[in-house]
Every structure is written in C-alpha cells, then in structure tokens.
Design a protein around this motif. Structure first.
Motif, PDB file in Angstrom:
ATOM      1  N   VAL A 251       0.840  -1.204   0.000  1.00 32.87           N
ATOM      2  CA  VAL A 251       0.000   0.000   0.000  1.00 32.87           C
ATOM      3  C   VAL A 251       0.874   1.252   0.000  1.00 32.87           C
ATOM      4  O   VAL A 251       0.615   2.200  -0.754  1.00 32.87           O
ATOM      5  N   LEU A 252       1.914   1.257   0.816  1.00 33.40           N
ATOM      6  CA  LEU A 252       2.812   2.412   0.833  1.00 33.40           C
ATOM      7  C   LEU A 252       3.479   2.625  -0.524  1.00 33.40           C
ATOM      8  O   LEU A 252       3.677   3.768  -0.951  1.00 33.40           O
ATOM      9  N   ASN A 253       3.802   1.551  -1.211  1.00 30.37           N
ATOM     10  CA  ASN A 253       4.416   1.685  -2.538  1.00 30.37           C
ATOM     11  C   ASN A 253       3.466   2.319  -3.544  1.00 30.37           C
ATOM     12  O   ASN A 253       3.886   3.164  -4.345  1.00 30.37           O
ATOM     13  N   VAL A 254       2.183   1.958  -3.534  1.00 29.94           N
ATOM     14  CA  VAL A 254       1.253   2.581  -4.486  1.00 29.94           C
ATOM     15  C   VAL A 254       1.006   4.042  -4.119  1.00 29.94           C
ATOM     16  O   VAL A 254       0.906   4.895  -5.002  1.00 29.94           O
ATOM     17  N   ILE A 255       0.940   4.338  -2.837  1.00 28.47           N
ATOM     18  CA  ILE A 255       0.788   5.733  -2.404  1.00 28.47           C
ATOM     19  C   ILE A 255       1.993   6.541  -2.864  1.00 28.47           C
ATOM     20  O   ILE A 255       1.858   7.666  -3.368  1.00 28.47           O
ATOM     21  N   GLN A 256       3.188   5.977  -2.713  1.00 29.01           N
ATOM     22  CA  GLN A 256       4.404   6.672  -3.128  1.00 29.01           C
ATOM     23  C   GLN A 256       4.409   6.971  -4.624  1.00 29.01           C
ATOM     24  O   GLN A 256       4.818   8.045  -5.044  1.00 29.01           O
TER      25      GLN A 256
ATOM     26  N   GLN B  49      -5.789  20.838 -17.256  1.00 30.06           N
ATOM     27  CA  GLN B  49      -6.906  21.598 -16.697  1.00 30.06           C
ATOM     28  C   GLN B  49      -6.851  21.748 -15.189  1.00 30.06           C
ATOM     29  O   GLN B  49      -7.427  22.690 -14.650  1.00 30.06           O
ATOM     30  N   PHE B  50      -6.228  20.800 -14.518  1.00 28.49           N
ATOM     31  CA  PHE B  50      -6.286  20.742 -13.057  1.00 28.49           C
ATOM     32  C   PHE B  50      -4.871  20.784 -12.490  1.00 28.49           C
ATOM     33  O   PHE B  50      -3.990  20.091 -12.973  1.00 28.49           O
ATOM     34  N   MET B  51      -4.695  21.590 -11.445  1.00 26.31           N
ATOM     35  CA  MET B  51      -3.384  21.758 -10.833  1.00 26.31           C
ATOM     36  C   MET B  51      -3.412  21.215  -9.402  1.00 26.31           C
ATOM     37  O   MET B  51      -4.201  21.678  -8.572  1.00 26.31           O
ATOM     38  N   PHE B  52      -2.570  20.212  -9.150  1.00 24.14           N
ATOM     39  CA  PHE B  52      -2.441  19.664  -7.794  1.00 24.14           C
ATOM     40  C   PHE B  52      -1.870  20.733  -6.870  1.00 24.14           C
ATOM     41  O   PHE B  52      -0.957  21.462  -7.233  1.00 24.14           O
ATOM     42  N   GLN B  53      -2.404  20.813  -5.665  1.00 22.97           N
ATOM     43  CA  GLN B  53      -1.957  21.765  -4.648  1.00 22.97           C
ATOM     44  C   GLN B  53      -1.456  20.993  -3.424  1.00 22.97           C
ATOM     45  O   GLN B  53      -2.103  20.048  -2.994  1.00 22.97           O
ATOM     46  N   ASP B  54      -0.324  21.413  -2.870  1.00 21.25           N
ATOM     47  CA  ASP B  54       0.127  20.843  -1.597  1.00 21.25           C
ATOM     48  C   ASP B  54      -0.937  21.102  -0.550  1.00 21.25           C
ATOM     49  O   ASP B  54      -1.657  22.094  -0.637  1.00 21.25           O
ATOM     50  N   PRO B  55      -1.078  20.288   0.456  1.00 20.97           N
ATOM     51  CA  PRO B  55      -0.247  19.143   0.802  1.00 20.97           C
ATOM     52  C   PRO B  55      -0.776  17.844   0.190  1.00 20.97           C
ATOM     53  O   PRO B  55      -1.913  17.786  -0.281  1.00 20.97           O
ATOM     54  N   PHE B  56       0.055  16.823   0.239  1.00 21.56           N
ATOM     55  CA  PHE B  56      -0.319  15.460  -0.132  1.00 21.56           C
ATOM     56  C   PHE B  56      -0.408  14.695   1.181  1.00 21.56           C
ATOM     57  O   PHE B  56       0.591  14.517   1.869  1.00 21.56           O
ATOM     58  N   ASN B  57      -1.605  14.294   1.569  1.00 17.03           N
ATOM     59  CA  ASN B  57      -1.798  13.558   2.817  1.00 17.03           C
ATOM     60  C   ASN B  57      -2.096  12.098   2.517  1.00 17.03           C
ATOM     61  O   ASN B  57      -2.747  11.797   1.519  1.00 17.03           O
ATOM     62  N   TRP B  58      -1.649  11.207   3.386  1.00 14.74           N
ATOM     63  CA  TRP B  58      -1.925   9.788   3.211  1.00 14.74           C
ATOM     64  C   TRP B  58      -2.122   9.142   4.579  1.00 14.74           C
ATOM     65  O   TRP B  58      -1.741   9.694   5.610  1.00 14.74           O
ATOM     66  N   ALA B  59      -2.722   7.966   4.539  1.00 16.20           N
ATOM     67  CA  ALA B  59      -2.960   7.220   5.788  1.00 16.20           C
ATOM     68  C   ALA B  59      -3.059   5.737   5.464  1.00 16.20           C
ATOM     69  O   ALA B  59      -3.438   5.350   4.360  1.00 16.20           O
TER      70      ALA B  59
ATOM     71  N   TYR C 252      -6.201  -8.557   3.555  1.00 14.98           N
ATOM     72  CA  TYR C 252      -6.531  -7.298   2.869  1.00 14.98           C
ATOM     73  C   TYR C 252      -5.812  -6.144   3.571  1.00 14.98           C
ATOM     74  O   TYR C 252      -5.749  -6.097   4.805  1.00 14.98           O
ATOM     75  N   PHE C 253      -5.324  -5.197   2.758  1.00 21.51           N
ATOM     76  CA  PHE C 253      -4.624  -4.039   3.285  1.00 21.51           C
ATOM     77  C   PHE C 253      -5.152  -2.798   2.571  1.00 21.51           C
ATOM     78  O   PHE C 253      -5.368  -2.814   1.350  1.00 21.51           O
ATOM     79  N   PHE C 254      -5.340  -1.728   3.357  1.00 22.21           N
ATOM     80  CA  PHE C 254      -5.988  -0.532   2.823  1.00 22.21           C
ATOM     81  C   PHE C 254      -5.201   0.726   3.178  1.00 22.21           C
ATOM     82  O   PHE C 254      -4.521   0.780   4.209  1.00 22.21           O
ATOM     83  N   GLY C 255      -5.319   1.720   2.334  1.00 21.91           N
ATOM     84  CA  GLY C 255      -4.704   3.010   2.575  1.00 21.91           C
ATOM     85  C   GLY C 255      -5.427   4.058   1.749  1.00 21.91           C
ATOM     86  O   GLY C 255      -6.316   3.742   0.949  1.00 21.91           O
ATOM     87  N   ALA C 256      -5.026   5.309   1.950  1.00 20.75           N
ATOM     88  CA  ALA C 256      -5.675   6.402   1.230  1.00 20.75           C
ATOM     89  C   ALA C 256      -4.710   7.561   1.063  1.00 20.75           C
ATOM     90  O   ALA C 256      -3.787   7.740   1.852  1.00 20.75           O
ATOM     91  N   ALA C 257      -4.959   8.331   0.022  1.00 26.00           N
ATOM     92  CA  ALA C 257      -4.240   9.580  -0.209  1.00 26.00           C
ATOM     93  C   ALA C 257      -5.272  10.671  -0.426  1.00 26.00           C
ATOM     94  O   ALA C 257      -6.282  10.458  -1.097  1.00 26.00           O
TER      95      ALA C 257
END
Length: 153
Positions: A93-98, A113-123, A132-137
């Motif tokens: 999961v950490l690898n896909v988030i990275q 069209q769309f500009m990413f803005q800091d911050p990038f949060n994950w959990a 099963y393993f889960f995560g989010a960004a």
C-alpha cells in the motif's frame, strides 16, 4: 473543468501510473489494478469478482470564492491483498501511495486543466484485516473559475 471531469481524468491517470504493475488478487494471480469512480461495484452474487486490487477515486468537497480557482478535494482509496504470512501488505500500500505522490510532485498538472496543490496527505488502515490491506491519499486540485460574462452583472 468540472469536478466530474477531474474524477474521470484521475481515473485515467491512475490507470497509466499502474499500467505496468501487477498485484495479487484473491485467487493468488497477478493482475492489473482496478480503478473505480466514487464507489466500489456492488457484488450481487458469488460469481462476481472481488474488486481487489483497486484504487477508488472519491470526490469529497469543493470550494469556490469569488473569481478564485475552484478547489476540489479528492481521496484515493487503495485496497490490496497480500497473502504472505509475514503480514507485510502495508508495504504494498505504501508503494502505491508513493507512486501517486511522486507523479503529482514531479508534474502537478493533470489533463491540462487541473493543478495539484500541496499538501499530499496519506494514511494506512488502523485495524488488522489480513490478507486485505488498505490506505488512502488525500489531494486537492485547482480548476479554473467560471467568470461573469457581463461585467455589469
């Protein structure tokens, strides 16, 4: 440049990010990551496949103020399976988030069209759910604002 277009562009971008990667499914096979919009598909019978491995692009909130660009908050949820008894699927999961983090830090523009803005949060998930393993960004994008057509309105 609506939130819906952002969601669709993110789905396509995630497919590109993970196009060469293979992840374990419930049958122990190595398969491409499934990418979904907003919700996982409803499983209606035992024959329906488990959606894992998946990334789920969920629109969360949006905000506009005057003539400023619209801010759209998105959460990308990841669900992976790792049947290794070492119980280290959180690393997958950490690898896909990275990979997602690197993509938007290197090039914050999406679909011209769309500009990413800091911050990038994950959990990562709090509770045990082997295999099963889960995560989010959590990401925020800016989209052009709609301007008044009549300056006297």
């Amino acid at each position: 440049m609506t939130p819906l277009y952002l969601q669709e562009a993110l789905v396509e971008d995630l497919k590109k990010i993970f196009k060469d990667d293979r992840f374990e499914n419930t049958l122990g096979e190595r398969v491409k990551m499934n990418v979904f919009e907003q919700q996982l598909p409803v499983i209606q019978s035992d024959e329906d496949p488990d959606p894992v491995p998946y990334s789920l692009v969920r629109l969360e909130t949006g905000k506009t103020e005057g003539d400023e660009a619209q801010e759209i908050s998105v959460t990308i949820l990841f669900g992976l399976i790792n049947q290794n008894p070492v119980n280290d699927g959180h690393k997958d999961v950490l690898n896909v988030i990275q990979k997602v983090y690197e993509r938007y830090m290197k090039n914050p523009m999406l679909a011209n069209q769309f500009m990413f803005q800091d911050p990038f949060n994950w959990a990562l998930q709090d509770e045990e759910s082997f295999p099963y393993f889960f995560g989010a960004a959590s990401l925020t994008f800016r989209a052009s604002a709609i301007r008044k057509e009549d300056k006297f309105a």
